[in-house]
Design a protein around this motif. Structure first.
Motif, PDB file in Angstrom:
ATOM      1  N   ALA A 114      21.018  -6.410  -7.723  1.00 27.28           N
ATOM      2  CA  ALA A 114      19.769  -7.118  -7.972  1.00 27.28           C
ATOM      3  C   ALA A 114      19.573  -8.221  -6.943  1.00 27.28           C
ATOM      4  CB  ALA A 114      19.760  -7.697  -9.387  1.00 27.28           C
ATOM      5  N   VAL A 115      18.383  -8.798  -6.977  1.00 31.11           N
ATOM      6  CA  VAL A 115      18.027  -9.896  -6.088  1.00 31.11           C
ATOM      7  C   VAL A 115      18.033 -11.183  -6.901  1.00 31.11           C
ATOM      8  CG1 VAL A 115      16.279 -10.827  -4.532  1.00 31.11           C
ATOM      9  CG2 VAL A 115      16.608  -8.348  -4.704  1.00 31.11           C
ATOM     10  N   PHE A 116      18.756 -12.171  -6.407  1.00 32.55           N
ATOM     11  CA  PHE A 116      18.909 -13.436  -7.120  1.00 32.55           C
ATOM     12  C   PHE A 116      18.468 -14.600  -6.242  1.00 32.55           C
ATOM     13  CE2 PHE A 116      22.124 -10.503  -8.668  1.00 32.55           C
ATOM     14  CZ  PHE A 116      21.962 -10.586 -10.046  1.00 32.55           C
ATOM     15  N   ARG A 117      18.010 -15.650  -6.910  1.00 33.11           N
ATOM     16  CA  ARG A 117      17.767 -16.916  -6.238  1.00 33.11           C
ATOM     17  C   ARG A 117      18.827 -17.903  -6.729  1.00 33.11           C
ATOM     18  NH1 ARG A 117      13.486 -19.070  -3.628  1.00 33.11           N
ATOM     19  NH2 ARG A 117      12.159 -17.342  -4.293  1.00 33.11           N
ATOM     20  N   VAL A 118      19.645 -18.374  -5.805  1.00 34.88           N
ATOM     21  CA  VAL A 118      20.663 -19.378  -6.103  1.00 34.88           C
ATOM     22  C   VAL A 118      20.171 -20.686  -5.503  1.00 34.88           C
ATOM     23  CG1 VAL A 118      23.088 -20.023  -5.901  1.00 34.88           C
ATOM     24  CG2 VAL A 118      22.448 -17.602  -5.990  1.00 34.88           C
ATOM     25  N   ASP A 119      19.815 -21.621  -6.378  1.00 35.89           N
ATOM     26  CA  ASP A 119      19.117 -22.828  -5.943  1.00 35.89           C
ATOM     27  C   ASP A 119      17.841 -22.400  -5.213  1.00 35.89           C
ATOM     28  OD1 ASP A 119      20.970 -24.547  -7.118  1.00 35.89           O
ATOM     29  OD2 ASP A 119      22.293 -24.408  -5.379  1.00 35.89           O
ATOM     30  N   ASP A 120      17.708 -22.686  -3.917  1.00 35.13           N
ATOM     31  CA  ASP A 120      16.488 -22.322  -3.195  1.00 35.13           C
ATOM     32  C   ASP A 120      16.689 -21.146  -2.252  1.00 35.13           C
ATOM     33  OD1 ASP A 120      14.845 -24.261  -4.332  1.00 35.13           O
ATOM     34  OD2 ASP A 120      15.525 -25.788  -2.914  1.00 35.13           O
ATOM     35  N   GLU A 121      17.791 -20.420  -2.396  1.00 33.48           N
ATOM     36  CA  GLU A 121      18.084 -19.335  -1.475  1.00 33.48           C
ATOM     37  C   GLU A 121      18.163 -18.007  -2.219  1.00 33.48           C
ATOM     38  OE1 GLU A 121      21.639 -21.060   0.237  1.00 33.48           O
ATOM     39  OE2 GLU A 121      20.501 -21.512   2.053  1.00 33.48           O
ATOM     40  N   VAL A 122      17.864 -16.930  -1.487  1.00 38.15           N
ATOM     41  CA  VAL A 122      17.786 -15.601  -2.087  1.00 38.15           C
ATOM     42  C   VAL A 122      18.868 -14.705  -1.505  1.00 38.15           C
ATOM     43  CG1 VAL A 122      16.353 -13.517  -2.226  1.00 38.15           C
ATOM     44  CG2 VAL A 122      15.341 -15.755  -2.634  1.00 38.15           C
ATOM     45  N   THR A 123      19.481 -13.893  -2.365  1.00 38.02           N
ATOM     46  CA  THR A 123      20.504 -12.958  -1.912  1.00 38.02           C
ATOM     47  C   THR A 123      20.475 -11.710  -2.783  1.00 38.02           C
ATOM     48  OG1 THR A 123      22.852 -12.739  -1.329  1.00 38.02           O
ATOM     49  CG2 THR A 123      22.341 -13.890  -3.385  1.00 38.02           C
ATOM     50  N   VAL A 124      20.980 -10.597  -2.249  1.00 44.22           N
ATOM     51  CA  VAL A 124      21.111  -9.359  -3.020  1.00 44.22           C
ATOM     52  C   VAL A 124      22.595  -9.076  -3.199  1.00 44.22           C
ATOM     53  CG1 VAL A 124      20.812  -7.990  -0.905  1.00 44.22           C
ATOM     54  CG2 VAL A 124      20.625  -6.881  -3.120  1.00 44.22           C
ATOM     55  N   LYS A 125      23.002  -8.880  -4.440  1.00 44.04           N
ATOM     56  CA  LYS A 125      24.410  -8.660  -4.764  1.00 44.04           C
ATOM     57  C   LYS A 125      24.523  -7.829  -6.046  1.00 44.04           C
ATOM     58  CE  LYS A 125      26.491 -11.233  -1.562  1.00 44.04           C
ATOM     59  NZ  LYS A 125      25.304 -11.341  -0.702  1.00 44.04           N
TER      60      LYS A 125
ATOM     61  N   THR B 168       0.959   7.135  -5.063  1.00 45.77           N
ATOM     62  CA  THR B 168       1.203   6.371  -3.842  1.00 45.77           C
ATOM     63  C   THR B 168       1.129   4.883  -4.141  1.00 45.77           C
ATOM     64  OG1 THR B 168       0.254   8.136  -2.487  1.00 45.77           O
ATOM     65  CG2 THR B 168       0.419   5.949  -1.492  1.00 45.77           C
ATOM     66  N   LEU B 169       2.176   4.172  -3.763  1.00 46.45           N
ATOM     67  CA  LEU B 169       2.243   2.735  -4.002  1.00 46.45           C
ATOM     68  C   LEU B 169       1.965   1.984  -2.711  1.00 46.45           C
ATOM     69  CD1 LEU B 169       5.539   2.645  -6.098  1.00 46.45           C
ATOM     70  CD2 LEU B 169       3.192   2.824  -6.944  1.00 46.45           C
ATOM     71  N   ASN B 170       1.171   0.947  -2.789  1.00 48.46           N
ATOM     72  CA  ASN B 170       0.912   0.076  -1.649  1.00 48.46           C
ATOM     73  C   ASN B 170       1.682  -1.220  -1.896  1.00 48.46           C
ATOM     74  OD1 ASN B 170      -0.192  -0.872   0.741  1.00 48.46           O
ATOM     75  ND2 ASN B 170      -2.021  -1.658  -0.260  1.00 48.46           N
ATOM     76  N   LEU B 171       2.868  -1.320  -1.304  1.00 51.04           N
ATOM     77  CA  LEU B 171       3.783  -2.417  -1.609  1.00 51.04           C
ATOM     78  C   LEU B 171       3.795  -3.458  -0.502  1.00 51.04           C
ATOM     79  CD1 LEU B 171       6.851  -0.429  -2.996  1.00 51.04           C
ATOM     80  CD2 LEU B 171       4.953  -1.436  -4.278  1.00 51.04           C
ATOM     81  N   ALA B 172       3.814  -4.710  -0.908  1.00 47.38           N
ATOM     82  CA  ALA B 172       3.935  -5.802   0.047  1.00 47.38           C
ATOM     83  C   ALA B 172       5.377  -5.923   0.519  1.00 47.38           C
ATOM     84  CB  ALA B 172       3.488  -7.110  -0.597  1.00 47.38           C
ATOM     85  N   VAL B 173       5.543  -6.180   1.811  1.00 48.11           N
ATOM     86  CA  VAL B 173       6.852  -6.512   2.376  1.00 48.11           C
ATOM     87  C   VAL B 173       6.905  -8.028   2.481  1.00 48.11           C
ATOM     88  CG1 VAL B 173       8.406  -6.272   4.348  1.00 48.11           C
ATOM     89  CG2 VAL B 173       6.919  -4.369   3.686  1.00 48.11           C
ATOM     90  N   ILE B 174       7.797  -8.639   1.720  1.00 53.78           N
ATOM     91  CA  ILE B 174       7.828 -10.099   1.705  1.00 53.78           C
ATOM     92  C   ILE B 174       9.214 -10.616   2.055  1.00 53.78           C
ATOM     93  CG2 ILE B 174       5.939 -10.379   0.081  1.00 53.78           C
ATOM     94  CD1 ILE B 174       7.918 -10.791  -2.133  1.00 53.78           C
ATOM     95  N   GLY B 175       9.226 -11.613   2.900  1.00 55.28           N
ATOM     96  CA  GLY B 175      10.435 -12.361   3.195  1.00 55.28           C
ATOM     97  C   GLY B 175      11.558 -11.532   3.777  1.00 55.28           C
ATOM     98  N   ARG B 176      12.725 -12.112   3.734  1.00 57.93           N
ATOM     99  CA  ARG B 176      13.967 -11.449   4.113  1.00 57.93           C
ATOM    100  C   ARG B 176      15.011 -11.811   3.077  1.00 57.93           C
ATOM    101  NH1 ARG B 176      14.265  -9.487   9.337  1.00 57.93           N
ATOM    102  NH2 ARG B 176      16.528  -9.545   9.258  1.00 57.93           N
ATOM    103  N   VAL B 177      15.743 -10.821   2.602  1.00 61.78           N
ATOM    104  CA  VAL B 177      16.797 -11.061   1.626  1.00 61.78           C
ATOM    105  C   VAL B 177      18.121 -11.137   2.351  1.00 61.78           C
ATOM    106  CG1 VAL B 177      18.027 -10.127  -0.354  1.00 61.78           C
ATOM    107  CG2 VAL B 177      15.561  -9.890  -0.202  1.00 61.78           C
ATOM    108  N   ALA B 178      18.869 -12.178   2.119  1.00 57.47           N
ATOM    109  CA  ALA B 178      20.176 -12.299   2.753  1.00 57.47           C
ATOM    110  C   ALA B 178      21.156 -11.358   2.089  1.00 57.47           C
ATOM    111  CB  ALA B 178      20.688 -13.731   2.640  1.00 57.47           C
TER     112      ALA B 178
END
Length: 212
Positions: free
Chosen positions: A157-168, A85-95
Motif C-alpha cells: 500500500a501507499v502510506f504517508r509518514v508525517d509529510d512524506e509518501v512511500t509504498v511498502k 476504459t479508465l482515465n487516470l491522473a498520474v500524480i506525484g512520485r512515490v518513494a
C-alpha cells in the motif's frame, strides 16, 4: 449484431452489462453461472466465437481479460466501452526507497484498461527508488492505487509518514506498524502509531511499466 446467434447475443449482452455496471468484465465462471452453462469451458467456447467475429478481444493471461471492440456500435456498447476504459491522473512520485515528499500536482492523464487491475484504481503514482523490486515494482513505474480506509497485514500500500509518501508492505503488531521493503538493501520503516503520524493513501492494485 445480426451475425450472432441468440446464445451468443446473451453472452455478449452479459459482458457488456457487467462492464457497464461493475466497471470490469466478468470471469468465465461468472458467465457460465449467469447463463446456465455447464462449465467455464463452455463459456470460453462462446468467447472465442465472439472474438473470431470481432466483437471482443481476449487476453488469456487475465481471468477478466475481455475487451469490447468496435464491431458493435450500439449506444449500449459505447457506454460499456467507456466504463471499461479508465482515465487516470498520474500524480506525484512515490518513494520506493527512502520516503520522498509527495508532489501533489497532476503530471498528466492516462487511459488504461480496467481489466488490467485486481480492483478499480483511482489514480496512478510514479515510483522513485528500488526498495520494492521483490514484488515487481521498479523505479519509474506507474503504481495503480485504489483509495481505501483500511489495510490488511501483508498488503502492499501507499502510506504517508508525517509529510512524506512511500509504498511498502504493511505489517502491524499492536501499536507498531512496520512498513516492509521488498529489497534486502533497505531497512523497514517502523512507526509507533501512538506517537507518529501514519496515514493510508491507498492500496496498490497493479503496475504499469510501458506508459511514458
Amino acid at each position: 449484431m445480426n451475425e450472432l446467434t441468440e446464445k451468443q447475443r446473451r453472452v455478449y449482452a452479459f459482458i457488456r452489462d457487467t462492464i457497464a455496471e461493475r466497471h470490469t468484465p466478468p470471469t468465465r465462471a461468472e458467465i457460465a453461472e449467469a447463463l446456465g452453462f455447464a462449465s467455464a469451458n463452455a463459456a470460453q467456447a462462446h468467447l472465442r466465437t465472439l472474438e473470431r467475429k470481432g466483437f471482443i478481444e481476449l487476453n488469456a493471461r487475465l481471468s477478466r481479460g475481455i475487451r469490447l471492440t468496435a464491431a458493435d456500435d450500439t449506444p449500449e456498447r459505447s457506454e460499456a466501452a467507456a466504463a471499461h476504459t479508465l482515465n487516470l491522473a498520474v500524480i506525484g512520485r512515490v518513494a520506493a526507497g527512502a520516503p520522498l515528499l509527495a508532489v501533489e500536482h497532476v503530471e498528466r492523464h492516462c487511459e488504461v484498461d480496467s481489466a488490467l487491475f485486481s480492483r478499480r484504481p483511482d489514480y496512478l503514482l510514479r515510483v522513485s527508488g528500488d526498495s520494492m523490486i521483490g514484488v515487481g515494482i521498479f523505479d519509474g513505474d506507474l503504481l495503480a492505487v485504489s483509495q481505501a480506509s483500511e489495510v490488511r497485514n501483508g498488503q502492499v500500500a501507499v502510506f504517508r509518514v508525517d509529510d512524506e509518501v512511500t509504498v511498502k508492505r504493511f505489517a502491524r503488531d499492536g501499536q507498531t506498524a512496520r512498513l516492509q521493503a521488498e529489497n534486502p538493501d533497505y531497512a523497514d520503516i517502523v512507526v509507533d502509531t501512538e506517537r507518529e503520524s501514519l496515514a493510508l493513501e491507498g492500496i496498490a492494485v497493479g503496475v504499469i511499466r510501458s506508459l511514458q
